[in-house]
Motif scaffolding. Sequence first.
Motif, PDB file in Angstrom:
ATOM      1  N   GLN A  23       0.819  -1.215   0.000  1.00 37.99           N
ATOM      2  CA  GLN A  23       0.000   0.000   0.000  1.00 37.99           C
ATOM      3  C   GLN A  23       0.858   1.273   0.000  1.00 37.99           C
ATOM      4  O   GLN A  23       0.345   2.358  -0.232  1.00 37.99           O
ATOM      5  CB  GLN A  23      -0.896   0.022   1.253  1.00 37.99           C
ATOM      6  N   TYR A  24       2.175   1.120   0.276  1.00 35.09           N
ATOM      7  CA  TYR A  24       3.042   2.295   0.434  1.00 35.09           C
ATOM      8  C   TYR A  24       3.993   2.439  -0.741  1.00 35.09           C
ATOM      9  O   TYR A  24       4.352   1.459  -1.412  1.00 35.09           O
ATOM     10  CB  TYR A  24       3.858   2.179   1.725  1.00 35.09           C
ATOM     11  N   GLU A  25       4.408   3.690  -0.942  1.00 35.19           N
ATOM     12  CA  GLU A  25       5.382   3.985  -1.984  1.00 35.19           C
ATOM     13  C   GLU A  25       6.741   3.385  -1.594  1.00 35.19           C
ATOM     14  O   GLU A  25       7.130   3.438  -0.420  1.00 35.19           O
ATOM     15  CB  GLU A  25       5.524   5.496  -2.152  1.00 35.19           C
ATOM     16  N   PRO A  26       7.477   2.834  -2.555  1.00 36.32           N
ATOM     17  CA  PRO A  26       8.822   2.290  -2.249  1.00 36.32           C
ATOM     18  C   PRO A  26       9.739   3.325  -1.591  1.00 36.32           C
ATOM     19  O   PRO A  26      10.512   3.005  -0.692  1.00 36.32           O
ATOM     20  CB  PRO A  26       9.349   1.863  -3.618  1.00 36.32           C
ATOM     21  N   LEU A  29       9.010   3.621   2.063  1.00 36.78           N
ATOM     22  CA  LEU A  29       9.549   2.472   2.791  1.00 36.78           C
ATOM     23  C   LEU A  29      11.056   2.608   3.002  1.00 36.78           C
ATOM     24  O   LEU A  29      11.609   2.162   4.008  1.00 36.78           O
ATOM     25  CB  LEU A  29       9.246   1.179   2.035  1.00 36.78           C
ATOM     26  N   LEU A  30      11.727   3.238   2.029  1.00 36.59           N
ATOM     27  CA  LEU A  30      13.169   3.434   2.139  1.00 36.59           C
ATOM     28  C   LEU A  30      13.523   4.514   3.162  1.00 36.59           C
ATOM     29  O   LEU A  30      14.462   4.377   3.943  1.00 36.59           O
ATOM     30  CB  LEU A  30      13.737   3.800   0.761  1.00 36.59           C
ATOM     31  N   LEU A  31      12.728   5.599   3.174  1.00 40.33           N
ATOM     32  CA  LEU A  31      13.035   6.733   4.048  1.00 40.33           C
ATOM     33  C   LEU A  31      12.603   6.526   5.497  1.00 40.33           C
ATOM     34  O   LEU A  31      13.185   7.105   6.413  1.00 40.33           O
ATOM     35  CB  LEU A  31      12.372   8.000   3.499  1.00 40.33           C
ATOM     36  N   ALA A  32      11.565   5.696   5.698  1.00 40.52           N
ATOM     37  CA  ALA A  32      11.023   5.535   7.055  1.00 40.52           C
ATOM     38  C   ALA A  32      12.070   5.099   8.081  1.00 40.52           C
ATOM     39  O   ALA A  32      12.184   5.701   9.161  1.00 40.52           O
ATOM     40  CB  ALA A  32       9.852   4.555   7.032  1.00 40.52           C
ATOM     41  N   PRO A  33      12.879   4.056   7.785  1.00 43.40           N
ATOM     42  CA  PRO A  33      13.896   3.662   8.773  1.00 43.40           C
ATOM     43  C   PRO A  33      14.922   4.761   9.022  1.00 43.40           C
ATOM     44  O   PRO A  33      15.364   4.972  10.149  1.00 43.40           O
ATOM     45  CB  PRO A  33      14.556   2.424   8.137  1.00 43.40           C
ATOM     46  N   LEU A  37      15.702   6.579  12.587  1.00 46.34           N
ATOM     47  CA  LEU A  37      17.030   6.668  13.199  1.00 46.34           C
ATOM     48  C   LEU A  37      17.390   8.108  13.531  1.00 46.34           C
ATOM     49  O   LEU A  37      17.957   8.414  14.592  1.00 46.34           O
ATOM     50  CB  LEU A  37      18.079   6.074  12.251  1.00 46.34           C
ATOM     51  N   PHE A  38      17.048   9.023  12.608  1.00 44.07           N
ATOM     52  CA  PHE A  38      17.325  10.443  12.848  1.00 44.07           C
ATOM     53  C   PHE A  38      16.544  10.963  14.051  1.00 44.07           C
ATOM     54  O   PHE A  38      17.065  11.697  14.886  1.00 44.07           O
ATOM     55  CB  PHE A  38      16.979  11.260  11.600  1.00 44.07           C
TER      56      PHE A  38
END
Length: 496
Positions: A23-26, A29-33, A37-38
């Motif tokens: 359901q989410y944009e790739p 998904l890449l930026l979320a982690p 962390l930030f």
Amino acid sequence: MEFSSFFTSLNRFRASANLLLSQYEPLALLLAPLLSLFAAWALQSSLHLVRDKGLKATILGFFIDSIKLVPGVRNYIDAEKQKVVDKLQSSSSSKSKRDGWRTELPRVGLGVGALEKMNEEKRNDVAWQGKCSGTVYIAGGESEGHFSLINQACSMFSHTNPLHLDVFQSVVRFEAEVVAMTAALLGGKEKASGGQICGNMTSGGTESILLAVKSSRDFMKAKKGITRPEMIIPESAHSAYDKAAQYFNIKLWRIPVNKEFVADITAIKRRINKNTILIVGSAPGFPHGIIDPIVELGELAFTCGICFHVDLCLGGFVLPFARELGYPIPPFDFSVTGVTSISVDVHKYGLAPKGTSVVLYRDHKIRKHQFVAVTEWSGGLYVSPTIAGSRPGALIAGAWAAMMSLGFEGYLSNTREIMEVSKRIQKGIKEIPELFVIGRPDMTIVAFGSDLLDIFEVNDIMSSKGWHLNALQRPNSSIVGLSTLMAIRIAYRPYS
């Protein structure tokens, strides 16, 4: 069968997870982690900042930094700072003072004429006798009395250097005896001290403190393996600890004093952690002349297994004699359990020449970390006990002469006089409605403030009349320090 069931469950979980994430944009998904962390890093940094500075100071700092982001504000602040710098650099008085200063050697030497030039320049110095707080502690002129005696002693040994032990055996002995006599005044002869007090002479209180901090750092590294050292001091402690923290890469915690202007034991205890190497107490503190709770600090240090330095730079040659005279002086020396090192200036109330102090340690196990020994140098074995390599034997000789000429009875008599005058000054300040004494001074330093007057303006006016006191802050105040015995004779003359 069990493995087959496990892989079936794993495949179902993977299918469910893929269905959910589809359901989410790739990119999301890449930026979320990374964003998580930030955010965790920012939260951790904020918590460390609050722990280091406190919530109030952190919020205030954030508010000020936010204001600086407003267009034009930072430029305005920078411009105002530059104005002050330009004013100082272009000061006519500063320039006029430097007019005629030499920038090169004279082509032909002046010979004894150099002394005449020095006498001319000396006439420009402030008339310090009895009117400069914390500046010169010896009364009278250089050619009379005690002043003359130590000057003669320095002159006799002006060529000596205790770095060369085999050549200048006289000053080596003088240093050892100055250290031993000082240690005897500060509990070295008492059973509780352990009987191993040792130390060296230094160039002043700052060097004594630097060496004590450096030795404590290295001792605690050897004892506990501490590689990220921290030390805790009351905010009334001398600025030399800030210098030591910078020089020796030690994290420094400054703890506010309590309402009596002494070290807050509870606050210090809260700050102690696995990296703490040292806590500090002063007897007395320079700003207010008040002795920290040395016994309680010693118990805390001993219980926690850390070092405890007592700054006796100001009080070392007064408190032992004041106690002998019956003044209610609390314990402050090596008789106190937990005290591992002490600094004491001989060039203050010890009435020795400027540039003489002593650093003492409870035992040789701590003191050995003060030394630097270089064995692989092509110039041979080099061992140095203090920060300096070569040292002026003349000053060591002057300190020895001062202590030997005055003796116990001489210091006792001096202390009796200056303690009496200190009490009279306190009484006089209290009789002035606009002023009040800061805390309860234990010694010969009396700090006073005012809720009605600008105390810094009072200080400036006194300076214009020849009375040079020390200005303090938190709270704003000034120091009356009995720097010389001359102060006893002139402090209560009618103002001219």
